[in-house]
Design a protein around this motif. Structure first.
Motif, PDB file in Angstrom:
ATOM      1  N   LEU A  95      66.470  81.001  40.317  1.00 33.06           N
ATOM      2  CA  LEU A  95      67.580  80.119  40.929  1.00 33.06           C
ATOM      3  C   LEU A  95      68.776  80.551  40.193  1.00 33.06           C
ATOM      4  N   MET A  96      69.770  80.744  41.275  1.00 32.98           N
ATOM      5  CA  MET A  96      71.248  81.221  40.651  1.00 32.98           C
ATOM      6  C   MET A  96      72.022  80.204  41.176  1.00 32.98           C
ATOM      7  N   ILE A  97      72.872  79.500  40.433  1.00 35.31           N
ATOM      8  CA  ILE A  97      73.821  78.610  40.855  1.00 35.31           C
ATOM      9  C   ILE A  97      75.228  79.303  40.289  1.00 35.31           C
ATOM     10  N   THR A  98      75.896  79.658  41.406  1.00 36.50           N
ATOM     11  CA  THR A  98      77.378  80.306  41.248  1.00 36.50           C
ATOM     12  C   THR A  98      78.432  79.124  40.884  1.00 36.50           C
ATOM     13  N   LEU A  99      79.160  79.172  39.678  1.00 32.54           N
ATOM     14  CA  LEU A  99      80.186  77.992  39.470  1.00 32.54           C
ATOM     15  C   LEU A  99      81.293  78.618  38.904  1.00 32.54           C
ATOM     16  N   ASP A 100      82.316  78.195  39.266  1.00 34.81           N
ATOM     17  CA  ASP A 100      83.790  78.685  39.013  1.00 34.81           C
ATOM     18  C   ASP A 100      84.083  78.455  37.682  1.00 34.81           C
ATOM     19  N   ASP A 101      84.533  79.216  36.707  1.00 30.32           N
ATOM     20  CA  ASP A 101      84.960  79.091  35.573  1.00 30.32           C
ATOM     21  C   ASP A 101      86.121  78.340  35.153  1.00 30.32           C
ATOM     22  N   ALA A 102      86.973  77.702  36.304  1.00 31.40           N
ATOM     23  CA  ALA A 102      87.876  76.673  36.276  1.00 31.40           C
ATOM     24  C   ALA A 102      87.169  75.315  35.761  1.00 31.40           C
ATOM     25  N   TRP A 103      85.727  75.256  35.860  1.00 34.57           N
ATOM     26  CA  TRP A 103      85.186  73.897  35.914  1.00 34.57           C
ATOM     27  C   TRP A 103      84.178  74.141  34.665  1.00 34.57           C
ATOM     28  N   PRO A 104      84.491  74.389  33.595  1.00 32.75           N
ATOM     29  CA  PRO A 104      83.110  74.585  32.439  1.00 32.75           C
ATOM     30  C   PRO A 104      82.516  73.268  32.377  1.00 32.75           C
ATOM     31  N   GLY A 105      83.054  72.109  32.587  1.00 38.61           N
ATOM     32  CA  GLY A 105      82.160  71.153  32.433  1.00 38.61           C
ATOM     33  C   GLY A 105      81.182  70.908  33.354  1.00 38.61           C
ATOM     34  N   ILE A 106      81.265  71.488  34.564  1.00 33.87           N
ATOM     35  CA  ILE A 106      80.328  71.475  35.545  1.00 33.87           C
ATOM     36  C   ILE A 106      79.272  72.469  35.290  1.00 33.87           C
ATOM     37  N   GLN A 107      79.727  73.624  34.800  1.00 36.86           N
ATOM     38  CA  GLN A 107      78.719  74.774  34.227  1.00 36.86           C
ATOM     39  C   GLN A 107      77.757  74.257  33.186  1.00 36.86           C
ATOM     40  N   ASP A 108      78.298  73.252  32.228  1.00 35.40           N
ATOM     41  CA  ASP A 108      77.415  72.913  31.315  1.00 35.40           C
ATOM     42  C   ASP A 108      76.355  71.770  31.924  1.00 35.40           C
ATOM     43  N   GLU A 109      76.943  70.927  32.872  1.00 38.24           N
ATOM     44  CA  GLU A 109      76.336  69.797  33.547  1.00 38.24           C
ATOM     45  C   GLU A 109      75.032  70.721  34.137  1.00 38.24           C
ATOM     46  N   ALA A 110      75.422  71.805  34.910  1.00 35.78           N
ATOM     47  CA  ALA A 110      74.311  72.482  35.865  1.00 35.78           C
ATOM     48  C   ALA A 110      73.227  73.083  34.957  1.00 35.78           C
ATOM     49  N   GLU A 111      73.617  73.509  33.894  1.00 34.35           N
ATOM     50  CA  GLU A 111      72.658  74.191  32.788  1.00 34.35           C
ATOM     51  C   GLU A 111      71.735  73.029  32.254  1.00 34.35           C
ATOM     52  N   ALA A 112      72.153  71.914  32.076  1.00 34.33           N
ATOM     53  CA  ALA A 112      71.656  70.859  31.441  1.00 34.33           C
ATOM     54  C   ALA A 112      70.794  70.377  32.346  1.00 34.33           C
ATOM     55  N   ALA A 113      70.824  70.320  33.877  1.00 42.29           N
ATOM     56  CA  ALA A 113      70.143  69.906  34.635  1.00 42.29           C
ATOM     57  C   ALA A 113      68.758  70.643  34.979  1.00 42.29           C
ATOM     58  N   LEU A 114      69.194  72.184  34.832  1.00 43.55           N
ATOM     59  CA  LEU A 114      68.301  72.926  34.863  1.00 43.55           C
ATOM     60  C   LEU A 114      66.976  72.823  33.867  1.00 43.55           C
TER      61      LEU A 114
END
Length: 262
Positions: A95-114
């Protein structure tokens, strides 16, 4: 002395058995890291210490516990920017979720959810131009996301199964957050009004969600309806792909539970 002689191999194995990391052994003895890993694998196999096949449990197959709060958020991310693929060279799909580098907090939250939804599987981030792919490999991905299928999501039907809808009903704001974090934003809109003969500019916040799939937009708006959030359907440049939340009370609700991207 040849780098692959019996003496060097035995020295490497002795270091590994004493807990020295493979990378340190490779540097100390000037041996390729892959060679050290192969020697370690063969040594463990000979001594019967190789681990068995990785067989993580599954919410649907085995009745394993599922972090439903994290799943509802992850479902929103998947419906927006997620993609499941299974290259023939890989043993399990990813499963790959592509997230913009402008929102690092969302990237962190996505990985935590995974990690919470797939606690027995490792996650990783793959750098791309201007973004990161947040990934996890699991043979149970299609069990958890039965909306997967051939082609693009907007070209096939996307309907939640009853067990997914039950989770969304229990954690609706998490689904909304995942959808907005993937395909939405909070922006400042403006308009002008004539007051006392003078035209004045007024600014107001708005939540914007854009998705080509009619079904995914319907999942979003059905959830907003259940939460009492007023929304409008907007067509721009002839494309009816946009959902707007602009009423003051509804924006306040979204601010309390979603907020700006970060």
């Amino acid at each position: 002395m040849n780098a692959h002689s019996t003496e060097v191999r035995q020295e490497a194995l002795a270091l590994l058995r004493n807990g020295t990391k493979g990378a340190d052994v490779a540097r100390r003895l000037s041996i390729p890291r892959g060679t050290v890993s192969y020697w370690l694998h063969k040594d463990r196999s000979k001594r019967g210490e190789c681990p068995g096949a990785h067989n993580p449990s599954c919410h649907r197959c085995d009745g394993a516990a599922l972090d439903e709060h994290a799943y509802a958020y992850l479902l929103g991310l998947y419906l927006g920017d997620g993609h499941i693929s299974h290259p023939s060279a890989h043993r399990a799909p990813s499963l790959m979720i592509t997230l913009d580098d402008a929102w690092p907090g969302i990237q962190d939250e996505a990985e935590a959810a995974l990690r919470r939804v797939f606690p027995q599987n490792a996650t990783c981030r793959v750098r791309r131009t201007g973004c990161h792919n947040i990934k996890v490999y699991s043979k149970h991905l299609v069990c958890c996301f039965p909306q997967h299928g051939p082609g693009r999501k907007h070209e096939r039907g996307t309907v939640l199964e009853p067990w997914q809808q039950k989770i969304v009903d229990a954690h609706p704001w998490q689904l909304v957050r995942g959808l907005v974090h993937s395909d939405g934003c909070r922006l400042t809109n403006w308009t002008t009004r004539v007051v006392g003969g003078e035209r004045k500019r007024y600014e107001y916040p708005r939540y914007w969600f854009t998705n080509v799939s009619d079904d995914i937009r319907r999942i979003y708006t059905d959830t907003l309806d259940a939460l009492g959030v007023v929304w409008t359907h907007c067509t721009r440049a002839g494309k009816p792909y946009n959902i707007s939340v602009a009423r003051r009370a509804s924006v306040a609700l979204m601010d309390a539970h979603v907020g700006p991207k970060c």
